[in-house]
Design a protein around this motif. Structure first.
Motif, mmCIF file in Angstrom:
data_model
loop_
_atom_site.group_PDB
_atom_site.id
_atom_site.type_symbol
_atom_site.label_atom_id
_atom_site.label_comp_id
_atom_site.label_asym_id
_atom_site.label_seq_id
_atom_site.Cartn_x
_atom_site.Cartn_y
_atom_site.Cartn_z
ATOM 1 N N ASN A 77 38.746 44.917 44.073
ATOM 2 C CA ASN A 77 37.576 45.552 42.697
ATOM 3 C C ASN A 77 39.229 46.305 41.529
ATOM 4 N N GLU A 78 38.855 45.383 40.599
ATOM 5 C CA GLU A 78 39.746 46.030 39.191
ATOM 6 C C GLU A 78 39.330 47.037 38.087
ATOM 7 N N ARG A 79 39.336 48.341 38.281
ATOM 8 C CA ARG A 79 39.545 48.690 37.402
ATOM 9 C C ARG A 79 40.157 49.415 35.658
ATOM 10 N N GLU A 80 39.027 50.220 35.061
ATOM 11 C CA GLU A 80 40.309 50.734 34.154
ATOM 12 C C GLU A 80 41.249 51.355 34.260
ATOM 13 N N ARG A 90 35.285 41.521 39.969
ATOM 14 C CA ARG A 90 35.327 41.854 41.464
ATOM 15 C C ARG A 90 35.884 40.651 41.359
ATOM 16 N N TYR A 91 36.673 40.659 42.510
ATOM 17 C CA TYR A 91 37.445 39.140 42.971
ATOM 18 C C TYR A 91 37.563 39.170 44.378
ATOM 19 N N GLU A 92 37.680 37.374 45.070
ATOM 20 C CA GLU A 92 38.003 36.992 46.650
ATOM 21 C C GLU A 92 39.324 38.203 46.183
ATOM 22 N N PRO A 93 39.262 38.982 47.698
ATOM 23 C CA PRO A 93 40.237 39.542 48.007
ATOM 24 C C PRO A 93 42.515 38.294 47.786
ATOM 25 N N ASN A 94 43.127 38.102 47.693
ATOM 26 C CA ASN A 94 44.513 37.498 47.315
ATOM 27 C C ASN A 94 44.276 36.202 46.157
ATOM 28 N N SER A 95 42.907 36.497 45.551
ATOM 29 C CA SER A 95 42.648 35.084 44.642
ATOM 30 C C SER A 95 43.408 35.350 43.013
ATOM 31 N N ILE A 96 44.015 36.868 43.030
ATOM 32 C CA ILE A 96 44.081 36.766 41.883
ATOM 33 C C ILE A 96 45.526 37.187 41.999
ATOM 34 N N ASN A 97 46.895 37.088 41.030
ATOM 35 C CA ASN A 97 48.533 37.606 41.456
ATOM 36 C C ASN A 97 47.993 39.080 40.946
ATOM 37 N N VAL A 98 48.546 39.969 41.670
ATOM 38 C CA VAL A 98 49.313 41.596 41.870
ATOM 39 C C VAL A 98 50.687 41.724 42.168
ATOM 40 N N ASN A 99 50.893 42.728 41.261
ATOM 41 C CA ASN A 99 52.013 43.513 40.974
ATOM 42 C C ASN A 99 52.039 44.917 42.599
ATOM 43 N N ASN A 114 47.135 44.190 38.832
ATOM 44 C CA ASN A 114 46.407 42.929 37.745
ATOM 45 C C ASN A 114 47.624 42.834 36.989
ATOM 46 N N PRO A 115 48.307 42.467 36.561
ATOM 47 C CA PRO A 115 50.437 42.166 35.374
ATOM 48 C C PRO A 115 49.174 42.196 33.761
ATOM 49 N N GLU A 116 48.086 40.799 34.454
ATOM 50 C CA GLU A 116 47.612 40.388 32.871
ATOM 51 C C GLU A 116 47.534 41.966 32.470
#
Length: 238
Positions: A77-80, A90-99, A114-116
């Motif tokens: 879950n990504e939040r501001e 909202r994303y599948e676990p491990n489906s996006i790159n994270v730092n 989320n680096p983006e």
């Protein structure tokens, strides 16, 4: 509506559902079961902080609500990064790159960023539930925040350990559960409070009529919706 009013609507009975065929889940607001936060928009509109609320109807259920869980999913879950920390993805676990940021001083838990966007990404849960006391509300989705994870994990442990009288593992919807919310000190804001899921208690075995009428006909659809909930972020919880 009085009994006389109901009896006066007999002429509509053979027209049940006519014209509503094309209003699917995609054309409706996804209803969430949320806790009213003191600094949230619902509280600003007059909702009582620390109570459970249906985001689709604005109905409040008090600080204890009875639910029957029907499906469960783990998400990222990504939040501001600014209060009130609105969910933006909202994303599948491990489906996006994270730092991964380690906590300062070595205390606390690492954070995923989320680096983006620079936003924090948290591993959370989504439950699909039906309210036995309000079956007309349909299926609601409960997406608790990280502050409620300890209670959620306790609930998950209990859900996995429930057995039927014959010794087989019970399905997730075998029992109803009482979920309690309360206002606690907000560790991020000195002197402020926040609503938190603080206690879960098993209730009764699901009523057969509730299962037959509201749960069984929708099990497949509900579970598919929960599994695909990360594929459409157009209707995020508040």
């Amino acid at each position: 509506m009085t009994r006389e009013d109901v009896n006066g609507l007999d002429f509509l009975e053979d027209q049940a559902g006519v014209g509503l065929e094309n209003i699917t889940a995609n054309e409706q607001a996804m209803p969430y079961l949320t806790m009213v936060q003191p600094d949230g928009t619902a509280a600003a509109d007059g909702a009582e902080p620390g109570t459970w609320r249906n985001t689709a109807t604005n109905e409040e259920y008090g600080n204890v609500v009875t639910v029957v869980p029907v499906a469960f999913k783990t998400i990222w879950n990504e939040r501001e990064g600014t209060a009130p920390f609105r969910t933006v993805g909202r994303y599948e676990p491990n489906s996006i790159n994270v730092n991964v940021q380690q906590p300062k001083g070595g205390k606390g838990y690492p954070k995923m960023i989320n680096p983006e966007t620079g936003n924090e990404v948290q591993e959370l849960y989504i439950y699909a539930v039906i309210l036995p006391d309000h079956p007309e509300a349909g299926v609601l989705y409960f997406n608790p925040t990280v502050s409620s994870m300890t209670t959620c994990k306790s609930w998950n442990t209990q859900l996995k350990s429930q057995l039927l009288p014959n010794g087989k593992q019970a399905p997730i919807f075998a029992y109803s559960w009482n979920l309690a919310a309360d206002l606690v000190d907000n560790p991020q804001k000195k002197g402020a409070q926040m609503a938190k899921f603080v206690k879960v208690e098993r209730n009764a075995v699901i009523d057969k009529e509730l299962f037959t009428t509201f749960v069984k006909p929708q099990i497949s659809t509900i579970q598919k919706t929960v599994l695909s909930i990360t594929q459409d972020n157009s209707d995020l919880s508040e």
